[in-house]
Design a protein around this motif. Sequence first.
Motif, PDB file in Angstrom:
ATOM      1  N   ASN A 148      13.911  -9.440  30.670  1.00 53.10           N
ATOM      2  CA  ASN A 148      13.390  -9.932  31.938  1.00 53.10           C
ATOM      3  C   ASN A 148      14.493 -10.674  32.705  1.00 53.10           C
ATOM      4  OD1 ASN A 148      13.532 -12.621  30.958  1.00 53.10           O
ATOM      5  ND2 ASN A 148      11.504 -12.426  30.025  1.00 53.10           N
ATOM      6  N   LYS A 149      14.206 -11.063  33.935  1.00 53.67           N
ATOM      7  CA  LYS A 149      15.210 -11.655  34.817  1.00 53.67           C
ATOM      8  C   LYS A 149      15.763 -12.962  34.244  1.00 53.67           C
ATOM      9  CE  LYS A 149      15.942 -12.886  39.672  1.00 53.67           C
ATOM     10  NZ  LYS A 149      15.293 -13.004  41.007  1.00 53.67           N
ATOM     11  N   THR A 150      14.870 -13.793  33.664  1.00 56.64           N
ATOM     12  CA  THR A 150      15.306 -15.081  33.116  1.00 56.64           C
ATOM     13  C   THR A 150      16.280 -14.886  31.972  1.00 56.64           C
ATOM     14  OG1 THR A 150      13.177 -16.048  33.728  1.00 56.64           O
ATOM     15  CG2 THR A 150      14.499 -17.244  32.112  1.00 56.64           C
ATOM     16  N   THR A 151      15.951 -13.946  31.071  1.00 56.40           N
ATOM     17  CA  THR A 151      16.826 -13.677  29.927  1.00 56.40           C
ATOM     18  C   THR A 151      18.184 -13.157  30.388  1.00 56.40           C
ATOM     19  OG1 THR A 151      14.874 -13.134  28.617  1.00 56.40           O
ATOM     20  CG2 THR A 151      16.998 -12.470  27.724  1.00 56.40           C
ATOM     21  N   LYS A 152      18.171 -12.256  31.392  1.00 59.45           N
ATOM     22  CA  LYS A 152      19.433 -11.727  31.922  1.00 59.45           C
ATOM     23  C   LYS A 152      20.311 -12.843  32.467  1.00 59.45           C
ATOM     24  CE  LYS A 152      17.972  -7.049  33.221  1.00 59.45           C
ATOM     25  NZ  LYS A 152      17.706  -6.142  34.369  1.00 59.45           N
ATOM     26  N   LEU A 153      19.704 -13.763  33.234  1.00 57.38           N
ATOM     27  CA  LEU A 153      20.466 -14.865  33.813  1.00 57.38           C
ATOM     28  C   LEU A 153      21.049 -15.763  32.729  1.00 57.38           C
ATOM     29  CD1 LEU A 153      18.146 -15.817  36.826  1.00 57.38           C
ATOM     30  CD2 LEU A 153      20.386 -14.727  36.929  1.00 57.38           C
ATOM     31  N   MET A 154      20.286 -16.005  31.658  1.00 60.43           N
ATOM     32  CA  MET A 154      20.771 -16.828  30.560  1.00 60.43           C
ATOM     33  C   MET A 154      21.971 -16.173  29.871  1.00 60.43           C
ATOM     34  SD  MET A 154      17.257 -18.225  28.841  1.00 60.43           S
ATOM     35  CE  MET A 154      18.142 -19.019  27.502  1.00 60.43           C
ATOM     36  N   VAL A 155      21.879 -14.859  29.641  1.00 59.59           N
ATOM     37  CA  VAL A 155      22.982 -14.130  29.000  1.00 59.59           C
ATOM     38  C   VAL A 155      24.235 -14.184  29.872  1.00 59.59           C
ATOM     39  CG1 VAL A 155      23.774 -11.857  28.268  1.00 59.59           C
ATOM     40  CG2 VAL A 155      21.472 -12.623  27.663  1.00 59.59           C
ATOM     41  N   ILE A 156      24.059 -13.975  31.184  1.00 58.74           N
ATOM     42  CA  ILE A 156      25.199 -14.010  32.109  1.00 58.74           C
ATOM     43  C   ILE A 156      25.833 -15.404  32.124  1.00 58.74           C
ATOM     44  CG2 ILE A 156      25.851 -13.879  34.548  1.00 58.74           C
ATOM     45  CD1 ILE A 156      23.691 -11.664  34.835  1.00 58.74           C
ATOM     46  N   ALA A 157      24.959 -16.442  32.161  1.00 58.32           N
ATOM     47  CA  ALA A 157      25.463 -17.817  32.190  1.00 58.32           C
ATOM     48  C   ALA A 157      26.267 -18.141  30.932  1.00 58.32           C
ATOM     49  CB  ALA A 157      24.301 -18.793  32.347  1.00 58.32           C
ATOM     50  N   LEU A 158      25.746 -17.718  29.771  1.00 55.23           N
ATOM     51  CA  LEU A 158      26.462 -17.963  28.512  1.00 55.23           C
ATOM     52  C   LEU A 158      27.799 -17.228  28.476  1.00 55.23           C
ATOM     53  CD1 LEU A 158      23.481 -17.774  25.990  1.00 55.23           C
ATOM     54  CD2 LEU A 158      24.825 -19.808  26.547  1.00 55.23           C
ATOM     55  N   ALA A 159      27.822 -16.007  29.013  1.00 51.80           N
ATOM     56  CA  ALA A 159      29.065 -15.234  29.053  1.00 51.80           C
ATOM     57  C   ALA A 159      30.100 -15.916  29.945  1.00 51.80           C
ATOM     58  CB  ALA A 159      28.781 -13.819  29.553  1.00 51.80           C
ATOM     59  N   VAL A 160      29.655 -16.438  31.103  1.00 51.11           N
ATOM     60  CA  VAL A 160      30.567 -17.138  32.027  1.00 51.11           C
ATOM     61  C   VAL A 160      31.133 -18.391  31.358  1.00 51.11           C
ATOM     62  CG1 VAL A 160      30.684 -18.428  34.187  1.00 51.11           C
ATOM     63  CG2 VAL A 160      29.498 -16.228  34.110  1.00 51.11           C
ATOM     64  N   ILE A 161      30.254 -19.157  30.681  1.00 56.86           N
ATOM     65  CA  ILE A 161      30.694 -20.376  30.001  1.00 56.86           C
ATOM     66  C   ILE A 161      31.718 -20.053  28.912  1.00 56.86           C
ATOM     67  CG2 ILE A 161      29.933 -22.251  28.490  1.00 56.86           C
ATOM     68  CD1 ILE A 161      27.276 -22.216  30.063  1.00 56.86           C
ATOM     69  N   ALA A 162      31.430 -18.997  28.130  1.00 51.45           N
ATOM     70  CA  ALA A 162      32.339 -18.604  27.056  1.00 51.45           C
ATOM     71  C   ALA A 162      33.702 -18.186  27.621  1.00 51.45           C
ATOM     72  CB  ALA A 162      31.738 -17.466  26.248  1.00 51.45           C
ATOM     73  N   ALA A 163      33.690 -17.402  28.721  1.00 50.90           N
ATOM     74  CA  ALA A 163      34.942 -16.948  29.329  1.00 50.90           C
ATOM     75  C   ALA A 163      35.733 -18.131  29.873  1.00 50.90           C
ATOM     76  CB  ALA A 163      34.648 -15.944  30.440  1.00 50.90           C
ATOM     77  N   ALA A 164      35.032 -19.067  30.539  1.00 52.15           N
ATOM     78  CA  ALA A 164      35.707 -20.249  31.096  1.00 52.15           C
ATOM     79  C   ALA A 164      36.332 -21.088  29.988  1.00 52.15           C
ATOM     80  CB  ALA A 164      34.703 -21.077  31.897  1.00 52.15           C
ATOM     81  N   SER A 165      35.620 -21.211  28.859  1.00 56.14           N
ATOM     82  CA  SER A 165      36.130 -21.991  27.729  1.00 56.14           C
ATOM     83  C   SER A 165      37.401 -21.368  27.161  1.00 56.14           C
ATOM     84  CB  SER A 165      35.056 -22.073  26.639  1.00 56.14           C
ATOM     85  OG  SER A 165      35.545 -22.744  25.504  1.00 56.14           O
ATOM     86  N   ILE A 166      37.420 -20.054  27.031  1.00 57.03           N
ATOM     87  CA  ILE A 166      38.605 -19.363  26.498  1.00 57.03           C
ATOM     88  C   ILE A 166      39.798 -19.555  27.433  1.00 57.03           C
ATOM     89  CG2 ILE A 166      39.578 -17.082  26.007  1.00 57.03           C
ATOM     90  CD1 ILE A 166      36.731 -16.265  25.073  1.00 57.03           C
ATOM     91  N   ILE A 167      39.560 -19.373  28.747  1.00 53.87           N
ATOM     92  CA  ILE A 167      40.647 -19.506  29.728  1.00 53.87           C
ATOM     93  C   ILE A 167      41.211 -20.928  29.719  1.00 53.87           C
ATOM     94  CG2 ILE A 167      41.163 -19.502  32.207  1.00 53.87           C
ATOM     95  CD1 ILE A 167      39.069 -17.207  32.441  1.00 53.87           C
ATOM     96  N   LEU A 168      40.316 -21.929  29.662  1.00 49.79           N
ATOM     97  CA  LEU A 168      40.755 -23.328  29.662  1.00 49.79           C
ATOM     98  C   LEU A 168      41.605 -23.636  28.429  1.00 49.79           C
ATOM     99  CD1 LEU A 168      40.640 -26.096  31.012  1.00 49.79           C
ATOM    100  CD2 LEU A 168      38.519 -26.545  29.749  1.00 49.79           C
TER     101      LEU A 168
END
Length: 459
Positions: A283-303
């Motif tokens: 559902n839309k909520t689950t998709k947004l959560m997955v995207i948010a977690l992916a963005v956070i993980a990518a930002a953490s790696i780059i930092l």
Amino acid sequence: MEEITTSYQAVGYAESRIGGRSENQDTCAFTDTPVGLLVLVCDGMGGGPGGKTASMIAAAVITERMKKVKRVEDAEVKLTAAIAAANAAIMEATGQESPLAAKFPDKKFLPEGMKIRPELKGMGSTVAALLLTKDYALIAHVGDSRVYQLRGRKVVHRTTDHSRVMLRVLRGDISEEEARTSSDSNIITQALGHSGANMHSDVTKVPYLKGDRFVLCSDGVWGAFPQPELVAMLTSNRNVGGTVDNTVISVDDAGRQAGGTHDNLTLALIETTTNSTLPVKMNKTTKLMVIALAVIAAASIILNVILWCARPKSETTEPVNPTVENVKPVVPERPETQTNPKAEPQTEVGQSEKDDATSELNARVDDLTRQLDQLIEEVEGLKKVTDKDAKTSMINSIKAQMKGILPMVDDNPAVKELLNKAFNELDAKIMFIPSRCDGQINAISKMLRTANDQLKSKN
């Protein structure tokens, strides 16, 4: 109430009642086809015997045609064609030319042996259809008979009525609750036998999960309560038969209290026992959560990469030469003495699995004891019921719930024997003899309490 027997991965029950009318014009049908379980609810309309005749024709034609489907890939097209054939058959039954006559001039759609009756012109029927295959569920409808797909306590899919008030809901003119209570709520815009060449069915393919419930019902059921109340009735009881029985009793009672002129009511409930091969979309909520977690993980790696590259050179560690002075002797640790040399050491993983299994068993037993406590209350409640029909309905409801519990106690023969005995005692004629009924109820309650106590003692 009738059990929906099937070889496919589902359990179900259905019931149809006359309500406050002089005739029940609803028809419920179910059968296994080569590709899946087919369930139909048809709500007839028309004066005299016309309504019942129309709903029976619709159910018969669709069932006959779907039994001939050999490949699940053809199911959607074949179900659409079967509903069109039912529309043509109802029109043929009143002597009208069907919309399919020009395309198939030599073909007759009316079931064999059924006579043409021009006096029934104007009769028609709705249809709500479910074809439950191992791959997916196929849902179709014409008119205002509905199909719900429930997951937990939520509606994940529901058909959209072909009605005048639903058009106003879709335009945003009124709410669904206002549509339900409107004086125009029974005016439909599509019906088999009425809409002629303009008749169309809505067909939808949906995935499902184990435990999903599919509900097919006429407007006599869904129109009785606001949707949140109806959904609560359909999801609060884990026993499928008990849910159907309790719901139709509630709808019937509400109709009597409102004057006793309420509509026919038909309900079929099917619960899946496995997942469809067609995956359920996020559902839309689950998709947004997955995207948010992916963005956070990518930002953490780059930092972390930036910080590593920007570190001062002084922080680099000089290598240590392995000279004699720098090397320390390795002293082996003494193994801990085991108090019981024969005992196997318990690993953390093994203990965790054991704890999980124990928790699951305790939860299952707790659930069973709660269901038995509820059954005991319902059995005791029989003492207050004097009307024979009402008592029979309550007994059937209790038996349906017990039937659902019995397979859950296969590993406890003593408890199962007590439940079987109580189940059989509910059929005794003494239940309807006022002077002796209370003693019989006490005996049944005692058996259930003993069974419950035995379950609790093992928990």
